[in-house]
Design an enzyme around this catalytic site. Structure first.
Site, PDB file in Angstrom:
ATOM      1  CD  GLU A   6      -3.059   0.960   0.203  1.00  0.00           C
ATOM      2  OE1 GLU A   6      -2.719   1.191  -0.977  1.00  0.00           O
ATOM      3  OE2 GLU A   6      -4.222   0.662   0.525  1.00  0.00           O
ATOM      4  CB  THR A  27      -4.242   7.522  -3.155  1.00  0.00           C
ATOM      5  OG1 THR A  27      -5.276   6.694  -3.673  1.00  0.00           O
ATOM      6  CG2 THR A  27      -4.378   7.585  -1.647  1.00  0.00           C
TER       7      THR A  27
HETATM    8  N1  HSE Z   1      -8.163   6.812   3.711  1.00  0.00           N
HETATM    9  C1  HSE Z   1      -7.470   6.944   2.480  1.00  0.00           C
HETATM   10  C2  HSE Z   1      -7.679   8.339   1.935  1.00  0.00           C
HETATM   11  C3  HSE Z   1      -7.989   5.936   1.508  1.00  0.00           C
HETATM   12  O1  HSE Z   1      -8.806   8.819   2.000  1.00  0.00           O
HETATM   13  O2  HSE Z   1      -6.719   8.941   1.473  1.00  0.00           O
HETATM   14  C4  HSE Z   1      -7.296   5.986   0.185  1.00  0.00           C
HETATM   15  O3  HSE Z   1      -7.412   4.788  -0.462  1.00  0.00           O
END
Ligand code: HSE
Length: 306
Positions: A128, A180
């Site tokens: 990840e 992300t």
């Molecule tokens: N919690 C993370 C975000 C999830 O919102 O950046 C991303 O996959």
């Protein structure tokens, strides 16, 4: 056992107010990962999908997660990995997590289960980190544990599986890319005390609503005053989808993970399907391609595929 095949589910992270600390596994879509032991050391990766992901084990999420696990065993066993991704990378429904979680669960089974779920999660986290540049477990933990989970503390991986009442989840995935890493970069570094109070009250309300099967409390708590105001601007049609879905009977919803997918929770399947129609009616005139799903909570996490 010489080889194994697993189904690794998509996941819905954040669930509005629970940024980085809440996530749930979904029945659809899922990736299929096959892991085959081989005589020679080293990892060979094959993708039988159209996403052109790297097959170098140092650059592939599944490769990195598997290597992290094998290093801890000091085991030179070689593997071939065959991945059929059905969860599009960059969709916001845990595509990278499905690769990382799927491979460590599969390898653990093949090797006679030397590791528990928490240990598997820590190996998968390495994958990840490669994908998003940050350590968050809100897709990985539900993928490995199944159902709904709370990550009370990320560094120590304090994972709390929670009960969840029957829920239907409608997802629209506009075919645009939001990385992300970028969606995290644009977040505010500090928030006001007023917003902090609102957010932690909603997290407590949402968790209580899930535990008490109280749909009205879930509905009142599905709000995000931290990430959504910034990230929603990256998603065409966000406000319209949200308000029309609420009119169609949704309990609430918002951005799935870091986007671009949007999700809505419903109490019944028929409401979930009318929300899907509503989402389509908003997106058709926008002219961006999209995919929709109506699904439910998947309680097992990564499953052995027979
Ligand atoms: N919690 C993370 C975000 C999830 O919102 O950046 C991303 O996959």
């Amino acid at each position: 056992m010489q080889s194994i095949k697993v189904k690794s589910p998509a996941t819905l992270s954040n669930i509005c107010c629970g940024f980085d600390i809440l996530g749930m596994a979904l029945k659809e879509p899922f990736d299929i990962i096959e892991l085959i032991q081989k005589e020679e050391p080293g990892i060979i990766i094959k993708h039988i999908d159209s996403f052109e992901l790297p097959v170098d084990p140092e650059k592939n999420i599944a490769g990195v997660a598997l290597q992290s696990m094998m290093h801890s065993l000091d085991n030179k066993q070689g593997f071939e990995i065959i991945i059929e991704k059905k969860i599009k990378p960059g969709s916001g429904i845990g595509s990278s997590a499905a690769s990382a979680a799927g491979i460590v669960v599969a390898a653990n089974e093949l090797l006679g289960k030397p590791f528990n779920k928490k240990e598997l999660l820590s190996f998968a986290m390495e994958g990840e980190v490669l994908a998003s540049g940050s350590r968050h477990a809100d897709n990985l933990a539900p993928c490995i544990y199944g159902g709904l989970v709370l990550i009370r503390d990320t560094p120590s991986l304090d994972i709390i599986p929670l009960n969840v009442p029957p829920l239907f989840i409608t997802i629209i995935h506009p075919q645009i890319e939001i990385k992300t890493s970028y969606a995290r970069e644009i977040l505010p570094k500090e928030i006001t005390l007023k917003n902090a109070v609102t957010q932690w009250a909603n997290v407590a309300g949402l968790v209580s609503g899930f535990l008490k099967n109280d749909y009205q409390l879930i509905k009142r708590s599905l709000h995000d005053v931290v990430a959504e105001p910034v990230r929603s601007k990256l998603i065409p049609g966000f406000d319209e989808i949200k308000s029309k879905s609420m009119n169609a009977g949704a309990l609430g919803g918002g951005i799935s993970g870091s986007g671009p997918s949007l999700f809505m929770l419903s109490e019944t399947e028929s409401i979930a399907h009318s929300i899907e129609k509503t989402m389509k009616s908003v997106y058709d005139p926008i002219g961006i391609e999209y995919k929709t799903y109506v699904t439910t909570v998947q309680n097992k996490g990564v499953e052995i595929f027979n």
